[in-house]
Design an enzyme around this catalytic site. Structure first.
Site, short mmCIF file in Angstrom:
data_model
loop_
_atom_site.label_atom_id
_atom_site.label_comp_id
_atom_site.label_asym_id
_atom_site.label_seq_id
_atom_site.Cartn_x
_atom_site.Cartn_y
_atom_site.Cartn_z
N ASP A 1 0.96 -1.17 0.08
CA ASP A 1 0.14 0.05 -0.06
C ASP A 1 0.89 1.43 0.10
OD1 ASP A 1 -2.26 1.62 0.15
OD2 ASP A 1 -2.95 1.01 2.10
N ASP B 1 -3.66 -2.72 6.49
CA ASP B 1 -3.89 -2.29 7.89
C ASP B 1 -5.34 -2.23 8.44
OD1 ASP B 1 -5.13 -0.39 6.15
OD2 ASP B 1 -3.76 1.37 6.84
#
Length: 816
Positions: free
Chosen positions: A297, A561
């Protein structure tokens, strides 16, 4: 949320913690030192040793009895200390990952370790977090909780005010607050914690090694039986061939292999920890070295993750109020917006009200929490003139389409959005809608139409220092990096360009396009290893990418996350959670980045490659030594020569020459060239063909050279004791020298630094001293059945040892 919830004071919390104890689940305690020690004795090898010791004692061969008992003692103590050290290292690593809870104490929000929660604490429950205790809901906004671990039902359950909520369940949607009622073993989960605990399942690598050990044991037992039967057929003394066979069996089976593996992995995990990576299980430490593709990411991993508001476009005063009122401060972007809003209002509203009073006056009535799928959040507040105000924040292209603007106005604002994103900014759109006072609940449909456009906030997230170099190192190591982001393609492409990754426009795949692709089409696209970017993706689409990559035979590491990232993290070969990740993501991950930095991923991969190298080094060394003595004895029997070494001598070589160097190899540092090579083929077996060839060469040459010296001495002197002394010394010295060659698996020994592993130098030096001791004193000479060796024979031993070193290097070159 108003300020009426004050929570416990710290004094009250401390008193309750002392009364109820820490909020931890009962768990099976780690094995005690006594249990670890006894586990070393519970081994077929130890039973064989003890049996042999008893036999030799009754046959009055007290020297063999002493050595056998010494073998039991040293093997047991080495295994004990290695396993104890590894266990303590793993326990220390486990304690590093301490979950935290967001609580309200004395009117302030603060994060505390979950173990410090006490009854009466008020806990904030954002989406994606694990519930840290049993309690009662005191605030809920579209709160859904998955209770599968308690009920078996995977469908999330809606929670309202006064509902009960339980430790270990997961907040899958919405927002809530709870008052803690029960902690630790008083919770529902605490009641069943011990019943669900069991012995941990062996990792695939450990299973592979156990299978290898079984195969080796069968092979060695077959060879020992062959030696024993052949010896009897050739008329050897029963007692001599029996004790020799037992000694060969003891020295041949690499009983320390599994413990050595545990130490290698535990040491590797500690080294990764120094690089700010926390490995959550042993297997992952080794698997890291085989990673071929990293899906990362952008935000917080390639960039710093510390947002700064750098651009504004729209109605500034209203944007400031919205940034303060419609804000849960639950990620870096909203925190940056809050900080700007507070500064803009200069601690007081335009009418002279304090910020806290202003928030209370415009109390929040309802909330639609942010969803990665819907890409917006909304809050409803008391306003003025008998009206309520709904604030909507989210992806600007989404929010813009829901506003009451004509097409020309929307096109103008779209151009502004494109300009901001092309500069690498993350952009948030803001809109409002006035509602009648009777409207105290809002819905997705209400928030997605008839809005009044307020403006745009542009946030900057600088790229992390050192990431560019790490990406270059990854490319050099044959590892592909794929950027997957929910952000705009222009923003992500700008960040990639700053990091030296140039992505062509036809290699940018939007989430909308990805959702329409079949598995085969996606696998075909990913088979091309040129830089590719997935933008505007949802967390659920990460799983689709992981499955396509694995279908192509890739070993995949995936970062995440959020709670929705958990399936992709679990499916990936290495799931990686950033430090700020939800508890669910961290528990699904194999590696937690304590600094949320891509640089840490590459450092961890490098350590993983070093771990695998060390596993192979120990295997090569132990197996080469295992078959050297067997080779010498077999050749002696085949050529009708006396046995070149006695059982006592074989056991001493095993104890002194093999134990210390193999232990030191577990601490060998990684090769400097580890990241200059492509990843290993994941289908490759642990012991490859070239390793088998090298083991065969080393063991046969070592055994043959010792027998050559034995025959030379006995032919020229007729002294069997001296001949055995020379063979005994040759086998011991050989293994202490060729360890340096086997330590360097691919590079030449002459190109590697022999002083890099000081433990190995100490182990080899200690081995040399102990190998010479039997020849120094008359008592030890009698005990080991040896005599002093003239200097000329020591010279022959060293020449043959150095010749063997050269031949090993040549064979490595040929095999390579």
């Amino acid at each position: 949320m108003g300020n009426t919830l004050k929570g416990l004071s710290q004094v009250e919390a401390d008193a309750l913690l002392a009364k109820f104890g820490p909020n931890v689940l009962p768990e099976t305690p780690p094995p005690s030192d006594i249990q670890i020690l006894l586990s070393q004795i519970k081994s077929p090898l130890v039973y064989i040793l003890i049996f042999a010791g008893v036999v030799t004692f009754f046959l009055r061969d007290y020297s063999d009895t002493t050595i056998i008992l010494l073998a039991v003692l040293i093997n047991t103590m080495l295994g004990f200390f290695q396993e104890r050290r590894a266990g303590r290292a793993l326990a220390a690593l486990k304690n590093m990952l301490r979950p935290e809870a967001l609580v309200i104490r004395e009117g302030e929000r603060l994060k505390i370790p979950v173990e410090n929660l006490v009854p009466g604490d008020i806990v904030v429950l954002p989406q994606g977090e694990k519930v840290p205790a049993d309690g009662e809901i005191i605030e809920a906004s579209r709160l859904y909780v998955e209770e599968a671990m308690l009920t078996g039902e995977s469908a999330p359950v809606s929670k309202e005010l006064t509902d009960k909520i339980y430790m270990g369940t997961i907040v899958t949607a919405g927002f809530g607050m709870m008052r803690v009622e029960l902690t630790g073993n008083k919770t529902k989960l605490g009641d069943i914690a011990l019943s669900v605990q069991g012995a941990g399942e062996d990792t695939p690598l450990r299973k592979q090694l156990k299978a290898l050990s079984r195969q080796l044991s069968l092979l060695i037992v077959a060879m020992i039986v062959f030696v024993f039967v052949l010896g009897l057929v050739r008329g050897r003394d029963f007692y001599e061939i029996f004790t020799t066979s037992v000694a060969l069996a003891v020295s041949a089976i690499p009983e320390g292999l599994l413990v050595a593996l545990t130490v290698i992995l535990a040491v590797g995990m500690q080294r990764i920890l120094k690089a700010k990576g926390l490995v959550r299980n042993l297997l992952s430490a080794e698997t890291l070295g085989g990673v071929t593709t990293i899906c990362v990411d952008k935000t917080g991993t390639l960039t710093e993750g510390h947002m700064k508001l750098v651009s504004l476009a729209g109605e500034r005063p209203l944007m400031a109020k919205q940034a303060v009122l419609s804000n849960d401060r639950d990620d870096p972007l909203t925190i940056a917006a809050w900080e700007w809003g507070v500064r803009e209002l200069r601690d007081v509203d335009v009418k002279g009200e304090k910020i806290d009073d202003y928030i209370d006056k415009h109390a929040r009535l309802d909330t639609i929490p942010f969803s990665s799928h819907d890409r917006f959040s909304a809050t409803l507040h008391k306003w003025r003139d008998g009206k309520n105000m709904m604030f909507v924040n989210g992806a600007p292209d989404f929010v813009l389409e829901w506003c009451k603007l004509n097409r020309s106005e929307k096109d103008d604002w779209t151009n502004v959005i494109n300009k901001m994103t092309s500069k690498g900014m993350r952009v948030m759109g803001m809109a409002t809608r006035m509602l009648p006072a009777r409207k105290t609940k809002i819905s997705k449909e209400l928030a997605n139409e008839d809005l009044s456009w307020i403006g745009l906030m542009g946030f900057s997230d600088p790229v992390r220092s050192g990431v560019s170099d790490s990406l270059s190192l990854a490319r050099k190591a044959g590892i592909r990096t794929i950027i997957i982001t929910g952000d705009y393609p222009q923003t992500a492409k700008n960040v990639a360009s700053q990091l030296g990754i140039e992505i062509q426009n036809d290699k940018i795949v939007l989430g909308e396009e990805l959702s329409k692709m079949g598995a085969d089409e996606l696998s075909t696209i990913l088979a091309d290893r040129s830089p590719i970017l997935f933008a505007r993706t949802t967390p659920e689409q990460k799983l689709k990418i992981v499955e396509a990559l694995k279908k192509n035979g890739e070993v995949v590491a995936m970062t995440g996350d959020g709670v929705n990232d958990a399936p992709a993290l679990s499916q990936a070969d290495i799931g990686i959670a950033v430090a700020e990740a939800t508890d669910v993501s961290k528990e699904s991950a194999d590696l937690v980045l304590l600094d949320s930095n891509f640089k840490t991923i590459i450092a961890s991969v490098e350590e993983g490659r070093g771990i695998f190298d060390n596993v192979r080094k120990v295997l090569l060394y132990l197996l080469s030594g295992a078959f050297s003595e067997i080779s010498a004895v077999c050749l002696a029997i085949l050529f009708a020569l006396p046995l070149p070494v006695t059982a006592t001598q074989i056991l001493w070589i095993n104890l002194v020459s093999d134990s210390f160097p193999s232990l030191a190899l577990t601490l060998d540092p990684k090769r400097p060239s580890a990241m200059s090579e492509p990843p290993r083929d994941p289908r490759q077996p642990l012991v490859t063909r070239w390793m088998v060839l090298l083991i065969a060469f080393v063991s046969v040459f070592s055994g043959a050279s010792a027998l050559f010296l034995f025959n030379m001495v006995i032919s020229s002197t007729g002294d069997l004791t001296l001949a055995r002394s020379v063979a005994f010394a040759a086998l011991g010295v050989n293994s202490l020298v060729y360890v340096f060659s086997l330590r360097s698996l691919k590079a030449s020994i002459f190109k590697s630094n022999p002083f890099k592993n000081r433990w190995l130098l100490a182990g080899v030096f200690g081995g040399f001293v102990l190998q010479v001791v039997p020849f120094v004193f008359s008592q030890t000479q009698s005990f080991f059945g040896v005599s002093a060796i003239p200097a000329i024979y020591w010279l022959y031993i060293m020449v043959l040892t150095l010749l063997m070193l050269v031949l090993i290097e040549l064979s490595k070159l040929l095999i390579k």
